[in-house]
Scaffold this motif. Structure first.
Motif, PDB file in Angstrom:
ATOM      1  N   VAL A 541       1.006  -1.327  -0.014  1.00 54.17           N
ATOM      2  CA  VAL A 541      -0.274  -0.240   0.292  1.00 54.17           C
ATOM      3  C   VAL A 541       1.133   1.513   0.057  1.00 54.17           C
ATOM      4  CG1 VAL A 541      -1.442   1.176   1.610  1.00 54.17           C
ATOM      5  CG2 VAL A 541      -2.234  -1.110   1.031  1.00 54.17           C
ATOM      6  N   GLU A 542       2.132   1.124   0.702  1.00 56.56           N
ATOM      7  CA  GLU A 542       2.776   2.375   0.811  1.00 56.56           C
ATOM      8  C   GLU A 542       3.481   2.489  -0.776  1.00 56.56           C
ATOM      9  OE1 GLU A 542       3.635   2.140   5.282  1.00 56.56           O
ATOM     10  OE2 GLU A 542       5.416   1.824   4.087  1.00 56.56           O
ATOM     11  N   GLU A 545       1.251   4.326  -2.963  1.00 57.31           N
ATOM     12  CA  GLU A 545       0.841   5.471  -1.924  1.00 57.31           C
ATOM     13  C   GLU A 545       2.066   6.399  -2.962  1.00 57.31           C
ATOM     14  OE1 GLU A 545       0.179   5.880   1.597  1.00 57.31           O
ATOM     15  OE2 GLU A 545      -1.918   5.266   1.598  1.00 57.31           O
ATOM     16  N   GLU A 546       3.531   6.166  -3.026  1.00 56.25           N
ATOM     17  CA  GLU A 546       4.231   7.090  -3.267  1.00 56.25           C
ATOM     18  C   GLU A 546       4.476   6.708  -5.039  1.00 56.25           C
ATOM     19  OE1 GLU A 546       8.013   8.666  -3.386  1.00 56.25           O
ATOM     20  OE2 GLU A 546       6.517   7.801  -1.291  1.00 56.25           O
ATOM     21  N   ASP A 548       1.735   6.870  -6.127  1.00 51.69           N
ATOM     22  CA  ASP A 548       0.336   7.882  -6.440  1.00 51.69           C
ATOM     23  C   ASP A 548       1.401   9.274  -6.562  1.00 51.69           C
ATOM     24  OD1 ASP A 548      -1.641   5.865  -5.223  1.00 51.69           O
ATOM     25  OD2 ASP A 548      -0.983   5.801  -7.342  1.00 51.69           O
ATOM     26  N   ASN A 549       2.618  10.079  -5.425  1.00 53.09           N
ATOM     27  CA  ASN A 549       3.262  11.205  -5.103  1.00 53.09           C
ATOM     28  C   ASN A 549       3.546  10.928  -6.434  1.00 53.09           C
ATOM     29  OD1 ASN A 549       1.569  11.609  -2.839  1.00 53.09           O
ATOM     30  ND2 ASN A 549       3.664   9.887  -2.152  1.00 53.09           N
ATOM     31  N   ARG A 639       0.169  15.820   1.427  1.00 50.23           N
ATOM     32  CA  ARG A 639      -0.573  16.685   1.860  1.00 50.23           C
ATOM     33  C   ARG A 639      -1.394  16.715   3.124  1.00 50.23           C
ATOM     34  NH1 ARG A 639      -5.424  13.123  -0.088  1.00 50.23           N
ATOM     35  NH2 ARG A 639      -4.024  11.497  -0.955  1.00 50.23           N
TER      36      ARG A 639
END
Length: 801
Positions: A541-542, A545-546, A548-549, A639
């Motif tokens: 998941v992390e 997210e990375e 996505d960043n 965020r």
């Protein structure tokens, strides 16, 4: 004062033949075109090539056209550069003649030493025999008028008997004449002796393949071509043409150049299995984009869609920049193409079901057919214009276009582009209705001009109609597959369970450390396996997210690139001055070191005046550097609680200097009754509103009248949404988007084009804007397109706290 005539050397004739027919294959094709212009139904090529010596070989071309009278031979055949086909451009049957330069007979010189012709004109009994030796043109010092050809009248000439006599030692061709019942009551046969080429099997095969695509595909061709070789009597024969019915898609487009300036488009879908859809995929029609025509089930069952689209809508934005009225110089044309997948992909989903209900097809057969007939070819008056569409000749640059957007048809809507090796197309034009399309001097291709460049853009616009159709359909099936597999739901549940396990593990560890388990609620202890799996899921998941960043960073870089492109001219001017300003200052100071003398200097040589000017430039440089670097600040990629009022206040300050120089007023209308914060990435909001503002600045340039340049951003809460309205007083959307303004949100969709229809914008700005809004579960809506431009952005407050 005497009047003296020009004289042309006989050598000129040879130069004409050599330069206009660079290959022997091209010369044969030119002679076949003459058969077509004579209204022949059949043209037959025969290679008498058994002798090892090329000079003892011969080439025959038979036809059953109208033949030539004595007057035609004298006035036209023997006249170089005759313009009879230019004035008398239509045949008796209504064909448009392919020739117009009057030099086609010099193809004979390109092929052999001696040429003979037997011809019988229609409705006459007497025939004619003509012969020339092309070596006569090589004699030194003679003019072309001194070279002669033989012409003999043949009383009561039996053309059929002569054809059979000339082919008496080749029974296969005589059988062909009889079985096909070919009319030989009139026509022309040309015999070329002393061939200048070897004409091996390889070269004859190449000619055969070129002749196969010489005329456009038809189920019932109006002109038949056959080829025979005595060396390989069973290898060739009548050309079959390229008509093909194993396709995934077929698109036909016809532009009639009428008052509506519309193209009639017909799309025939043949890729998906209707029976499979009825049995297993009917829920795809519940998706928003598949509920209405032409994508609903009733439309699918018909398998054919027809509609009209205006010419200017195919190249949106072109009418805003076209000062030469190029669109009106586009005459009637037709365009038809087949789309064929040439490989079978493994489209099985996780549940081992097919994502797309494809029909079965033979991959090997398709590959072979596309290799032979692939590409987009141009036909003028039913004859091919070379080299367009030859193998590997991607004149529309479909490969480059697809490389810029390599996504498949099942991915995001608007990004799909066809590959050049999946298409076979024919464009039909006429020299009567398309007078702007003139041949190059070497007869290979059409002269590149503004009208032809725009024409290419229109063809790409028609191809994009197919791409949109297939993209919407395949995307819907792809989304259906995701929905069925419930991948996102499974990932969400796994992440929740992983979080629960790790939370329990932390509580257990904390209780052990505090040695107070008895005083705390009883917490179950996760197993070692559960903890390991939970940590793996959380790491994944992390990682997502990375990534996505990283995507957000790429969006920002894309937005910054658009900004740099918008102000490229200004930056280039500053850069040029920076190179020389220090050296200029040194030179001046070395000349004038006495202070009291400086006051007397003119402004352009006063060092203090120069320093003031340089300071102004440094301020501009600092502004642009600060602005560009601020877009990539690390805190903008984190965020945070974004205060809406403060954000737009800062946004206005960053743009203030640039807007003042462009005499643009920027107003912020804060209608909030309380402070509103949204959990968001500042970099997303920068990308969104930078793109909108850049489009506004471009819109002000397009509006030519004297108007107030104003941009307004207002925001208010209309529960449960934060509503942000962005508007400007520019030229509005290009009128080419009036019918479907929402198209501006598609990737690579842009109205920034030059007058030839070439795209000069990236087409990413509004696509990025919509993507960002959707990431925040919001909506974006176009509210005004003509009296300036206005759109609304609606972000749900609760979901983004």
């Amino acid at each position: 004062m005497s009047q003296i005539p020009f004289s042309v050397s006989a050598r000129t004739a040879q130069l004409i033949g050599q330069q206009n027919f660079s290959t022997a294959e091209g010369a044969v094709i030119e002679l076949v075109k003459n058969c077509y212009d004579a209204d022949a139904k059949n043209a037959i090529i025969l290679f008498d090539n058994l002798d090892q010596d090329p000079l003892n070989r011969a080439l025959f071309i038979f036809d059953n056209g109208d033949g030539m009278t004595e007057r035609i031979i004298l006035d036209h055949w023997m006249m170089i550069g005759t313009d009879n086909k230019e004035d008398d451009f239509e045949t008796g049957s209504g064909r448009i003649k392919t020739g117009a330069k009057g030099i086609g007979r010099f193809a004979l010189d390109r092929l052999g030493v001696t040429s003979e012709m037997f011809t019988l004109p229609k409705n006459e009994d007497n025939g004619y025999y003509w012969k020339v030796n092309w070596n006569d043109f090589k004699r030194k010092g003679i003019s072309i008028s001194e070279v002669t050809a033989t012409l003999e009248i043949l009383p009561e000439f039996d053309y059929k008997k002569k054809v059979f006599e000339l082919s008496d030692n080749f029974p296969q061709i005589q059988t062909f004449f009889s079985e096909k019942n070919i009319d030989l009551t009139k026509g022309t046969v040309i015999k070329i002796s002393g061939l200048k080429e070897q004409w091996t099997n390889e070269e004859i095969s190449s000619l055969f393949e070129s002749l196969e695509i010489l005329i456009p595909p038809r189920e019932q061709p109006i002109f038949n071509i056959s080829l025979f070789s005595k060396q390989s009597p069973n290898e060739y024969g009548e050309l079959s043409g390229v008509y093909y019915d194993d396709f995934d898609y077929k698109l036909s487009a016809e532009y009639l150049d009428n008052e509506t300036k519309s193209v009639v488009i017909s799309i025939e879908r043949n890729e998906l299995d209707i029976k499979k859809i009825e049995k297993e995929y009917m829920d795809v029609f519940s998706m928003p984009q598949m509920r209405n025509s032409p994508f609903d089930f009733e439309s699918f069952k018909k398998q054919k869609v027809e509609y009209s689209i205006r010419l200017n809508e195919l190249v949106k934005g072109q009418t805003d920049v076209d000062k030469s009225d190029l669109l009106n110089k586009i005459g009637k044309f037709g365009f038809a193409f087949y789309f064929l997948k040439n490989t079978k992909s493994d489209d099985k989903s996780e549940s081992n079901t097919q994502k797309y209900p494809y029909k079965e097809f033979n991959s090997a057969t398709r590959k072979a057919w596309l290799k032979k007939f692939g590409g987009v070819k141009i036909f003028r008056d039913d004859f091919r214009v070379r080299p367009y569409g030859e193998y590997g000749q991607d004149w529309l640059k479909l490969g480059e276009r697809q490389a810029q957007s390599p996504q498949g048809a099942g991915q995001r809507i608007g990004a799909y582009r066809i590959r050049p090796n999946q298409i076979s197309g024919t464009i039909n034009i006429s020299r009567i209705t398309n007078i702007s399309f003139q041949d190059k001097s070497g007869r290979e291709g059409i002269q590149e001009n503004e009208v032809f460049d725009l024409f290419k853009s229109l063809i790409l616009g028609i191809i994009s109609q197919f791409e949109k159709d297939r993209n919407i359909i395949m995307y819907s099936f792809s989304e259906l597959s995701k929905k069925r597999n419930a991948e996102d739901e499974a990932k969400r549940k796994a992440a929740e369970e992983a979080k629960r396990v790790l939370d329990d593990q932390r509580r257990v560890e904390q209780q052990d450390q505090n040695a107070s388990r008895s005083n705390s609620p009883n917490v179950s202890t996760p197993t070692e396996t559960e903890v390991t799996l939970a940590k793996g899921i959380q790491a994944q998941v992390e990682e997502i997210e990375e990534k996505d960043n990283e995507i957000r960073l790429l969006r920002s870089l894309s937005g910054t690139g658009l900004i740099v492109a918008s102000f490229a001219h200004e930056l280039r001017s500053i850069r040029t001055l920076l190179v020389s300003r220090t050296d200029d200052l040194k030179d001046v100071l070395h000349k004038h070191l006495v202070a009291k003398e400086i006051i007397k200097l003119p402004l352009e040589e006063n060092p203090f005046s120069m320093l003031n000017h340089m300071r102004e430039q440094d301020v501009q440089i600092k502004h642009w550097l600060d602005y560009s670097l601020s877009a990539l600040k690390k805190d903008k990629r984190t965020r945070s609680n974004l205060d809406i009022a403060e954000y737009f206040k800062s946004f206005k300050e960053n743009w203030d200097n640039a807007l003042k120089r462009r005499k643009v007023s920027f107003f912020i209308l804060n209608k909030l009754k309380r402070q509103i914060q949204i959990k968001a990435f500042a970099i997303d909001f920068d990308t969104l509103f930078n793109n909108l503002l850049i489009n506004s600045l471009d819109s002000f340039k397009r509006r030519k009248d004297n108007h107030i340049r104003q941009v307004t951003v207002s925001f208010e809460v209309d529960s449960p949404f934060l509503k942000i309205f962005f508007s400007d007083t520019g030229a509005g959307l290009s009128k080419d988007y009036i019918q479907k303004p929402e198209d501006i949100f598609l990737p690579f969709e842009t109205s920034k084009v030059d007058k030839r229809g070439n795209k000069i914008g990236t087409g990413l700005g509004m696509y990025l804007a919509k993507s960002i809004v959707e990431d925040y579960k919001g909506e974006i809506e176009i509210l005004e397109t003509t009296d300036g431009f206005k759109l609304g952005i609606y972000l749900p407050i609760e979901k983004n706290k």
